[in-house]
Design a protein around this motif. Structure first.
Motif, PDB file in Angstrom:
ATOM      1  N   ARG A  65       0.834  -1.188   0.000  1.00 20.06           N
ATOM      2  CA  ARG A  65       0.000   0.000   0.000  1.00 20.06           C
ATOM      3  C   ARG A  65       0.875   1.248   0.000  1.00 20.06           C
ATOM      4  O   ARG A  65       1.912   1.284   0.651  1.00 20.06           O
ATOM      5  CB  ARG A  65      -0.851  -0.018   1.256  1.00 20.06           C
ATOM      6  CG  ARG A  65      -2.030   0.837   1.199  1.00 20.06           C
ATOM      7  CD  ARG A  65      -2.863   0.639   2.446  1.00 20.06           C
ATOM      8  NE  ARG A  65      -3.272   1.952   2.834  1.00 20.06           N
ATOM      9  CZ  ARG A  65      -3.013   2.523   3.985  1.00 20.06           C
ATOM     10  NH1 ARG A  65      -2.380   1.877   4.909  1.00 20.06           N
ATOM     11  NH2 ARG A  65      -3.408   3.735   4.229  1.00 20.06           N
ATOM     12  N   SER A  66       0.475   2.281  -0.711  1.00 22.13           N
ATOM     13  CA  SER A  66       1.208   3.544  -0.723  1.00 22.13           C
ATOM     14  C   SER A  66       0.733   4.409   0.443  1.00 22.13           C
ATOM     15  O   SER A  66      -0.467   4.522   0.697  1.00 22.13           O
ATOM     16  CB  SER A  66       0.951   4.283  -2.038  1.00 22.13           C
ATOM     17  OG  SER A  66       1.517   5.564  -1.982  1.00 22.13           O
ATOM     18  N   TYR A  67       1.679   5.014   1.132  1.00 22.25           N
ATOM     19  CA  TYR A  67       1.354   5.880   2.268  1.00 22.25           C
ATOM     20  C   TYR A  67       1.466   7.352   1.901  1.00 22.25           C
ATOM     21  O   TYR A  67       1.559   8.196   2.769  1.00 22.25           O
ATOM     22  CB  TYR A  67       2.287   5.561   3.438  1.00 22.25           C
ATOM     23  CG  TYR A  67       2.063   4.172   3.971  1.00 22.25           C
ATOM     24  CD1 TYR A  67       0.965   3.893   4.767  1.00 22.25           C
ATOM     25  CD2 TYR A  67       2.932   3.142   3.660  1.00 22.25           C
ATOM     26  CE1 TYR A  67       0.741   2.626   5.242  1.00 22.25           C
ATOM     27  CE2 TYR A  67       2.720   1.862   4.134  1.00 22.25           C
ATOM     28  CZ  TYR A  67       1.625   1.616   4.928  1.00 22.25           C
ATOM     29  OH  TYR A  67       1.407   0.356   5.398  1.00 22.25           O
ATOM     30  N   ARG A  68       1.416   7.665   0.639  1.00 18.94           N
ATOM     31  CA  ARG A  68       1.582   9.048   0.204  1.00 18.94           C
ATOM     32  C   ARG A  68       0.455   9.950   0.708  1.00 18.94           C
ATOM     33  O   ARG A  68       0.692  11.112   1.022  1.00 18.94           O
ATOM     34  CB  ARG A  68       1.646   9.105  -1.313  1.00 18.94           C
ATOM     35  CG  ARG A  68       1.908  10.482  -1.819  1.00 18.94           C
ATOM     36  CD  ARG A  68       2.114  10.493  -3.300  1.00 18.94           C
ATOM     37  NE  ARG A  68       2.469  11.835  -3.704  1.00 18.94           N
ATOM     38  CZ  ARG A  68       2.424  12.256  -4.937  1.00 18.94           C
ATOM     39  NH1 ARG A  68       2.064  11.441  -5.884  1.00 18.94           N
ATOM     40  NH2 ARG A  68       2.746  13.473  -5.231  1.00 18.94           N
ATOM     41  N   SER A  69      -0.749   9.455   0.783  1.00 25.26           N
ATOM     42  CA  SER A  69      -1.871  10.278   1.234  1.00 25.26           C
ATOM     43  C   SER A  69      -1.784  10.612   2.723  1.00 25.26           C
ATOM     44  O   SER A  69      -2.407  11.562   3.184  1.00 25.26           O
ATOM     45  CB  SER A  69      -3.200   9.577   0.943  1.00 25.26           C
ATOM     46  OG  SER A  69      -3.235   8.344   1.637  1.00 25.26           O
ATOM     47  N   GLU A  70      -0.999   9.852   3.485  1.00 27.64           N
ATOM     48  CA  GLU A  70      -0.870  10.093   4.922  1.00 27.64           C
ATOM     49  C   GLU A  70       0.306  10.993   5.268  1.00 27.64           C
ATOM     50  O   GLU A  70       0.449  11.408   6.408  1.00 27.64           O
ATOM     51  CB  GLU A  70      -0.722   8.763   5.641  1.00 27.64           C
ATOM     52  CG  GLU A  70      -1.931   7.870   5.462  1.00 27.64           C
ATOM     53  CD  GLU A  70      -1.716   6.487   6.018  1.00 27.64           C
ATOM     54  OE1 GLU A  70      -0.691   6.270   6.685  1.00 27.64           O
ATOM     55  OE2 GLU A  70      -2.576   5.639   5.782  1.00 27.64           O
ATOM     56  N   ILE A  71       1.157  11.301   4.311  1.00 27.55           N
ATOM     57  CA  ILE A  71       2.320  12.153   4.558  1.00 27.55           C
ATOM     58  C   ILE A  71       1.912  13.615   4.458  1.00 27.55           C
ATOM     59  O   ILE A  71       1.195  14.008   3.536  1.00 27.55           O
ATOM     60  CB  ILE A  71       3.441  11.842   3.549  1.00 27.55           C
ATOM     61  CG1 ILE A  71       3.925  10.418   3.737  1.00 27.55           C
ATOM     62  CG2 ILE A  71       4.595  12.816   3.695  1.00 27.55           C
ATOM     63  CD1 ILE A  71       4.919   9.971   2.698  1.00 27.55           C
ATOM     64  N   LYS A  72       2.381  14.415   5.398  1.00 27.49           N
ATOM     65  CA  LYS A  72       2.074  15.844   5.398  1.00 27.49           C
ATOM     66  C   LYS A  72       2.838  16.515   4.266  1.00 27.49           C
ATOM     67  O   LYS A  72       4.055  16.385   4.157  1.00 27.49           O
ATOM     68  CB  LYS A  72       2.487  16.438   6.736  1.00 27.49           C
ATOM     69  CG  LYS A  72       2.141  17.880   6.908  1.00 27.49           C
ATOM     70  CD  LYS A  72       2.538  18.326   8.290  1.00 27.49           C
ATOM     71  CE  LYS A  72       3.357  19.572   8.162  1.00 27.49           C
ATOM     72  NZ  LYS A  72       3.872  20.074   9.397  1.00 27.49           N
ATOM     73  N   THR A  73       2.122  17.236   3.398  1.00 28.71           N
ATOM     74  CA  THR A  73       2.762  17.873   2.254  1.00 28.71           C
ATOM     75  C   THR A  73       2.757  19.389   2.351  1.00 28.71           C
ATOM     76  O   THR A  73       3.289  20.052   1.478  1.00 28.71           O
ATOM     77  CB  THR A  73       2.079  17.459   0.945  1.00 28.71           C
ATOM     78  OG1 THR A  73       0.694  17.766   1.023  1.00 28.71           O
ATOM     79  CG2 THR A  73       2.269  15.980   0.676  1.00 28.71           C
ATOM     80  N   GLU A  74       2.139  19.953   3.386  1.00 29.85           N
ATOM     81  CA  GLU A  74       2.167  21.398   3.582  1.00 29.85           C
ATOM     82  C   GLU A  74       3.187  21.709   4.663  1.00 29.85           C
ATOM     83  O   GLU A  74       3.100  21.208   5.777  1.00 29.85           O
ATOM     84  CB  GLU A  74       0.788  21.899   3.992  1.00 29.85           C
ATOM     85  CG  GLU A  74      -0.249  21.713   2.917  1.00 29.85           C
ATOM     86  CD  GLU A  74      -1.611  22.177   3.359  1.00 29.85           C
ATOM     87  OE1 GLU A  74      -1.708  22.804   4.434  1.00 29.85           O
ATOM     88  OE2 GLU A  74      -2.573  21.902   2.651  1.00 29.85           O
TER      89      GLU A  74
END
Length: 88
Positions: A65-74
């Motif tokens: 599973r990719s955890y990209r959506s859970e990483i803070k990007t701001e």
């Protein structure tokens, strides 16, 4: 308007079978011939059942599973900007 999607990485043994069969489970974004994996997007609401179905396929080694959506990007910086001191 846009539905939530999640990214998954599918490690495969057979690239030809992956190219034919993975399309019905989601959008195949990329298939690596060198490393034998496929990057694809699936609906977030059906992520768990799609992963279970993919793991049952005979040519699939592992599904991640990719955890990209859970990483803070701001990002915000509390440190003052020092570039004005270094101007010519």
């Amino acid at each position: 308007m846009f539905t939530e999607r999640s990214g998954i990485i599918v490690w495969v043994n057979d690239l030809k079978a992956a190219g034919k069969h993975l399309e019905k489970y989601g959008n195949v974004h990329f298939i690596s011939k060198k490393l034998h994996y496929a990057a694809m997007y699936v609906y977030a609401s059906r992520l768990d059942e799609t992963v279970k179905q993919l793991q049952r396929l005979p040519f699939v080694k592992k599904v991640e599973r990719s955890y990209r959506s859970e990483i803070k990007t701001e990002y915000n910086s509390n440190i003052p900007d020092k570039t004005r001191f270094y101007t010519l």
